[in-house]
Design a protein around this motif. Structure first.
Motif, PDB file in Angstrom:
ATOM      1  N   HIS A 160       0.949  -1.081   0.056  1.00 58.57           N
ATOM      2  CA  HIS A 160       0.117  -0.238  -0.147  1.00 58.57           C
ATOM      3  C   HIS A 160       0.854   1.285  -0.023  1.00 58.57           C
ATOM      4  O   HIS A 160       2.100   1.167   0.559  1.00 58.57           O
ATOM      5  CB  HIS A 160      -0.863  -0.123   1.340  1.00 58.57           C
ATOM      6  CG  HIS A 160      -2.265  -0.494   0.764  1.00 58.57           C
ATOM      7  ND1 HIS A 160      -3.357   0.303   0.624  1.00 58.57           N
ATOM      8  CD2 HIS A 160      -2.444  -1.600   0.800  1.00 58.57           C
ATOM      9  CE1 HIS A 160      -4.269  -0.394   0.337  1.00 58.57           C
ATOM     10  NE2 HIS A 160      -3.844  -1.958   0.634  1.00 58.57           N
ATOM     11  N   PRO A 161       0.368   2.395  -0.570  1.00 58.55           N
ATOM     12  CA  PRO A 161       1.148   3.558  -0.411  1.00 58.55           C
ATOM     13  C   PRO A 161       1.021   3.856   0.958  1.00 58.55           C
ATOM     14  O   PRO A 161      -0.008   3.714   1.609  1.00 58.55           O
ATOM     15  CB  PRO A 161       0.215   4.646  -1.267  1.00 58.55           C
ATOM     16  CG  PRO A 161      -0.996   3.996  -1.637  1.00 58.55           C
ATOM     17  CD  PRO A 161      -0.690   2.640  -1.438  1.00 58.55           C
ATOM     18  N   GLU A 162       2.154   3.911   1.760  1.00 64.40           N
ATOM     19  CA  GLU A 162       2.397   3.958   3.091  1.00 64.40           C
ATOM     20  C   GLU A 162       1.614   5.277   3.601  1.00 64.40           C
ATOM     21  O   GLU A 162       2.089   6.241   3.072  1.00 64.40           O
ATOM     22  CB  GLU A 162       3.751   4.056   3.534  1.00 64.40           C
ATOM     23  CG  GLU A 162       4.130   3.284   4.774  1.00 64.40           C
ATOM     24  CD  GLU A 162       5.428   3.075   5.191  1.00 64.40           C
ATOM     25  OE1 GLU A 162       5.817   3.609   6.048  1.00 64.40           O
ATOM     26  OE2 GLU A 162       6.237   2.319   4.297  1.00 64.40           O
ATOM     27  N   GLY A 163       0.581   5.076   4.627  1.00 62.01           N
ATOM     28  CA  GLY A 163       0.174   6.345   5.024  1.00 62.01           C
ATOM     29  C   GLY A 163       0.953   6.954   6.163  1.00 62.01           C
ATOM     30  O   GLY A 163       1.901   6.582   6.424  1.00 62.01           O
ATOM     31  N   PRO A 164       0.375   8.116   6.775  1.00 63.84           N
ATOM     32  CA  PRO A 164       1.204   8.517   7.968  1.00 63.84           C
ATOM     33  C   PRO A 164       1.029   7.726   9.045  1.00 63.84           C
ATOM     34  O   PRO A 164       0.258   7.052   9.319  1.00 63.84           O
ATOM     35  CB  PRO A 164       0.366  10.234   8.083  1.00 63.84           C
ATOM     36  CG  PRO A 164      -1.050   9.745   7.617  1.00 63.84           C
ATOM     37  CD  PRO A 164      -0.758   8.830   6.317  1.00 63.84           C
ATOM     38  N   ASP A 218      -0.018   7.865  12.039  1.00 66.21           N
ATOM     39  CA  ASP A 218      -1.234   8.606  12.804  1.00 66.21           C
ATOM     40  C   ASP A 218      -1.870   7.699  13.802  1.00 66.21           C
ATOM     41  O   ASP A 218      -1.659   6.670  14.063  1.00 66.21           O
ATOM     42  CB  ASP A 218      -1.899   9.404  12.270  1.00 66.21           C
ATOM     43  CG  ASP A 218      -2.702   8.627  11.077  1.00 66.21           C
ATOM     44  OD1 ASP A 218      -2.666   7.133  11.061  1.00 66.21           O
ATOM     45  OD2 ASP A 218      -3.479   8.841  10.334  1.00 66.21           O
ATOM     46  N   GLU A 219      -2.872   8.570  14.394  1.00 64.37           N
ATOM     47  CA  GLU A 219      -3.435   7.610  15.482  1.00 64.37           C
ATOM     48  C   GLU A 219      -4.273   6.475  14.838  1.00 64.37           C
ATOM     49  O   GLU A 219      -4.483   5.485  15.134  1.00 64.37           O
ATOM     50  CB  GLU A 219      -4.574   8.553  16.051  1.00 64.37           C
ATOM     51  CG  GLU A 219      -4.221   9.053  17.427  1.00 64.37           C
ATOM     52  CD  GLU A 219      -5.545   9.988  17.948  1.00 64.37           C
ATOM     53  OE1 GLU A 219      -6.689   9.520  18.147  1.00 64.37           O
ATOM     54  OE2 GLU A 219      -5.254  11.153  18.333  1.00 64.37           O
ATOM     55  N   ALA A 220      -4.892   6.751  13.379  1.00 66.28           N
ATOM     56  CA  ALA A 220      -5.393   5.767  12.647  1.00 66.28           C
ATOM     57  C   ALA A 220      -4.805   4.421  12.548  1.00 66.28           C
ATOM     58  O   ALA A 220      -5.227   3.278  12.767  1.00 66.28           O
ATOM     59  CB  ALA A 220      -5.994   6.232  11.456  1.00 66.28           C
ATOM     60  N   LEU A 221      -3.257   4.674  12.138  1.00 68.50           N
ATOM     61  CA  LEU A 221      -2.610   3.310  12.298  1.00 68.50           C
ATOM     62  C   LEU A 221      -2.244   2.780  13.434  1.00 68.50           C
ATOM     63  O   LEU A 221      -2.451   1.710  13.699  1.00 68.50           O
ATOM     64  CB  LEU A 221      -1.304   4.117  11.466  1.00 68.50           C
ATOM     65  CG  LEU A 221      -0.343   2.763  11.139  1.00 68.50           C
ATOM     66  CD1 LEU A 221      -0.829   1.970  10.157  1.00 68.50           C
ATOM     67  CD2 LEU A 221       1.122   3.358  10.827  1.00 68.50           C
ATOM     68  N   ALA A 222      -2.176   3.453  14.607  1.00 65.99           N
ATOM     69  CA  ALA A 222      -1.876   2.958  15.875  1.00 65.99           C
ATOM     70  C   ALA A 222      -3.138   2.030  16.217  1.00 65.99           C
ATOM     71  O   ALA A 222      -2.999   1.130  16.694  1.00 65.99           O
ATOM     72  CB  ALA A 222      -1.687   3.967  16.872  1.00 65.99           C
ATOM     73  N   GLY A 223      -4.348   2.730  16.089  1.00 62.97           N
ATOM     74  CA  GLY A 223      -5.506   1.743  16.287  1.00 62.97           C
ATOM     75  C   GLY A 223      -5.709   0.588  15.456  1.00 62.97           C
ATOM     76  O   GLY A 223      -6.068  -0.394  16.012  1.00 62.97           O
ATOM     77  N   ALA A 224      -5.267   0.654  14.187  1.00 64.69           N
ATOM     78  CA  ALA A 224      -5.202  -0.272  13.409  1.00 64.69           C
ATOM     79  C   ALA A 224      -4.060  -1.473  13.773  1.00 64.69           C
ATOM     80  O   ALA A 224      -4.347  -2.729  13.574  1.00 64.69           O
ATOM     81  CB  ALA A 224      -4.892   0.168  11.743  1.00 64.69           C
ATOM     82  N   ARG A 225      -3.162  -0.940  14.116  1.00 57.54           N
ATOM     83  CA  ARG A 225      -2.061  -2.132  14.740  1.00 57.54           C
ATOM     84  C   ARG A 225      -2.634  -2.797  15.745  1.00 57.54           C
ATOM     85  O   ARG A 225      -2.570  -4.194  16.054  1.00 57.54           O
ATOM     86  CB  ARG A 225      -0.909  -1.225  15.076  1.00 57.54           C
ATOM     87  CG  ARG A 225       0.113  -1.107  13.616  1.00 57.54           C
ATOM     88  CD  ARG A 225       1.517  -0.250  14.330  1.00 57.54           C
ATOM     89  NE  ARG A 225       2.247  -0.412  12.925  1.00 57.54           N
ATOM     90  CZ  ARG A 225       2.998  -1.410  12.909  1.00 57.54           C
ATOM     91  NH1 ARG A 225       3.161  -2.590  13.657  1.00 57.54           N
ATOM     92  NH2 ARG A 225       3.859  -1.335  11.760  1.00 57.54           N
ATOM     93  N   GLU A 226      -3.112  -2.076  16.779  1.00 55.85           N
ATOM     94  CA  GLU A 226      -4.133  -2.773  17.870  1.00 55.85           C
ATOM     95  C   GLU A 226      -5.127  -3.812  17.461  1.00 55.85           C
ATOM     96  O   GLU A 226      -4.852  -5.022  18.010  1.00 55.85           O
ATOM     97  CB  GLU A 226      -4.609  -1.750  18.785  1.00 55.85           C
ATOM     98  CG  GLU A 226      -3.560  -1.017  19.705  1.00 55.85           C
ATOM     99  CD  GLU A 226      -4.017   0.016  20.661  1.00 55.85           C
ATOM    100  OE1 GLU A 226      -5.333  -0.046  21.130  1.00 55.85           O
ATOM    101  OE2 GLU A 226      -3.417   0.776  21.017  1.00 55.85           O
ATOM    102  N   ARG A 227      -5.586  -3.405  16.452  1.00 49.47           N
ATOM    103  CA  ARG A 227      -6.962  -4.096  15.802  1.00 49.47           C
ATOM    104  C   ARG A 227      -6.235  -5.543  15.379  1.00 49.47           C
ATOM    105  O   ARG A 227      -6.801  -6.599  15.338  1.00 49.47           O
ATOM    106  CB  ARG A 227      -7.654  -3.317  14.986  1.00 49.47           C
ATOM    107  CG  ARG A 227      -9.057  -3.934  14.592  1.00 49.47           C
ATOM    108  CD  ARG A 227     -10.175  -2.832  14.805  1.00 49.47           C
ATOM    109  NE  ARG A 227     -11.386  -3.652  14.694  1.00 49.47           N
ATOM    110  CZ  ARG A 227     -12.478  -3.069  14.952  1.00 49.47           C
ATOM    111  NH1 ARG A 227     -12.539  -1.899  14.914  1.00 49.47           N
ATOM    112  NH2 ARG A 227     -13.476  -3.876  14.939  1.00 49.47           N
ATOM    113  N   VAL A 228      -5.284  -5.220  14.510  1.00 50.16           N
ATOM    114  CA  VAL A 228      -4.514  -6.538  14.028  1.00 50.16           C
ATOM    115  C   VAL A 228      -4.033  -7.545  15.044  1.00 50.16           C
ATOM    116  O   VAL A 228      -4.100  -8.612  15.024  1.00 50.16           O
ATOM    117  CB  VAL A 228      -3.487  -5.920  12.978  1.00 50.16           C
ATOM    118  CG1 VAL A 228      -2.722  -7.462  12.526  1.00 50.16           C
ATOM    119  CG2 VAL A 228      -3.972  -5.355  11.847  1.00 50.16           C
ATOM    120  N   ALA A 229      -3.379  -6.834  16.030  1.00 49.75           N
ATOM    121  CA  ALA A 229      -2.693  -7.777  17.060  1.00 49.75           C
ATOM    122  C   ALA A 229      -4.051  -8.428  17.863  1.00 49.75           C
ATOM    123  O   ALA A 229      -3.692  -9.698  18.124  1.00 49.75           O
ATOM    124  CB  ALA A 229      -1.897  -6.792  18.197  1.00 49.75           C
TER     125      ALA A 229
END
Lengths: 212, 212
Positions: free
Chosen positions: A93-97, A99-110
């Motif tokens: 994927h084109p790497e996004g910033p 940001d908070e969205a990414l931090a939340g998404a990483r938690e969701r994946v874990a």
């Protein structure tokens, strides 16, 4: 067989076969005279693997060199060899910033990995790609779409089971790697097309006032 | 609200908003003085739909014009509107030759549609894409991979059910179309990443001699 026969059987032009030998992707043939070499089944199988990696997987010659080195290195587990061949196939994927969205998404994946009991590292390219996509949904104002994640994961697990049932019948490591690469890339296309067909069907059932 | 506020709320620059009005994608605002117009919630919702179609779906301005015309045409069924918005999103394959592999693949797709009881035309872009992918597998010497088709179709059906459960909560047609477009495109990426994760897990279980 001679190089011309090898070329006919695999559909790879003679100059390309020679190039792969020079680049160390394909072992040289056994010399039968100063300017003639003999090739065997091993070369044929290796050539098919190389073409699958390049034509279907879109790998570079350098990446193919790493894969065949892994195949030839008897000390590596099959799991490691498959990783070498398929990690470059995870859609980027084109790497996004960051940001908070990414931090939340990483938690969701874990959390998902834990729920599913999957043995997948959080830094694996596929886990990173999943987090990036979830973050993109969130940024587009469609974070609620992540509610489907559990159903998607169950479906993906079912698909992966079918994938490995299929490739598990391969005996030679090279055939196994080739099957996994082809199945990984073209399997994504199959799944996307089937998902669209199932959506068309459901849309017709739910929303087509004109049907009889 | 004024155009500046509309731009702030949606993240779409003012000149781009004006361009969409000129191109007929967005209705003009209500004139409150000769050079000032007022925009409402309708404009905001429409702008979000346009951005989703362009940014996430990758549609052209002309294709977006067709979609919004379909949304505004009260005589068309929701099914037709969704088709207008999502048919251009089916991943295109480089078209292969019209050979035996393709003929066999088309038969296989027709049989699958009948088995699943799907209301999908054989000429729908998704059915054509599926046939092209099956033909590519056959030509690469991996026709046997099509054995997974039934399992893939069952998984795709499950995913489509989750998709429509999710979007079915949308009341406004524009929100529904926007959700379907975003979910269609990013959902493919989610599914591909999850399939890869499930494969990594299975590979680790089956083939990793080094794990504890």
């Amino acid at each position: 067989m001679r190089i011309g026969e090898l070329s006919r059987r695999t559909g790879v032009p003679v100059p390309t076969v020679k190039y792969y030998v020079r680049e160390g992707l394909l072992p040289a043939g056994e010399l039968t005279s100063p300017n003639q070499a003999r090739y065997g089944e091993l070369h044929e199988r290796r050539l098919r693997l190389i073409r699958a990696l390049i034509d279907v997987g879109g790998l570079s010659v350098a990446a193919v060199r790493d894969v065949v080195a892994a195949v030839d290195d008897g000390s590596r587990s099959v799991h490691k060899v498959l990783g070498e061949a398929t990690d470059p196939l995870v859609p980027r994927h084109p790497e996004g910033p960051d940001d908070e969205a990414l931090a939340g998404a990483r938690e969701r994946v874990a959390a998902l990995v834990a729920e599913q009991g999957w043995r997948v590292d959080a830094e694996h390219p596929s886990a990173v790609a999943l987090a990036e996509t979830l973050a993109a949904l969130e940024r587009a104002g469609h974070g609620a779409f992540a509610e489907v994640l559990g159903e998607y994961a169950a479906a993906a697990d079912r698909v992966a089971e079918a994938d490995f049932d299929h490739v598990g019948r391969r005996v030679e490591l090279e055939d196994l790697v080739e099957s996994v690469v082809v199945g990984t890339v073209l399997g994504d296309a199959l799944l996307a097309a089937l998902r669209r067909m199932a959506q068309v069907h459901r849309s017709s059932r739910l929303y087509d006032d004109t049907r009889d």
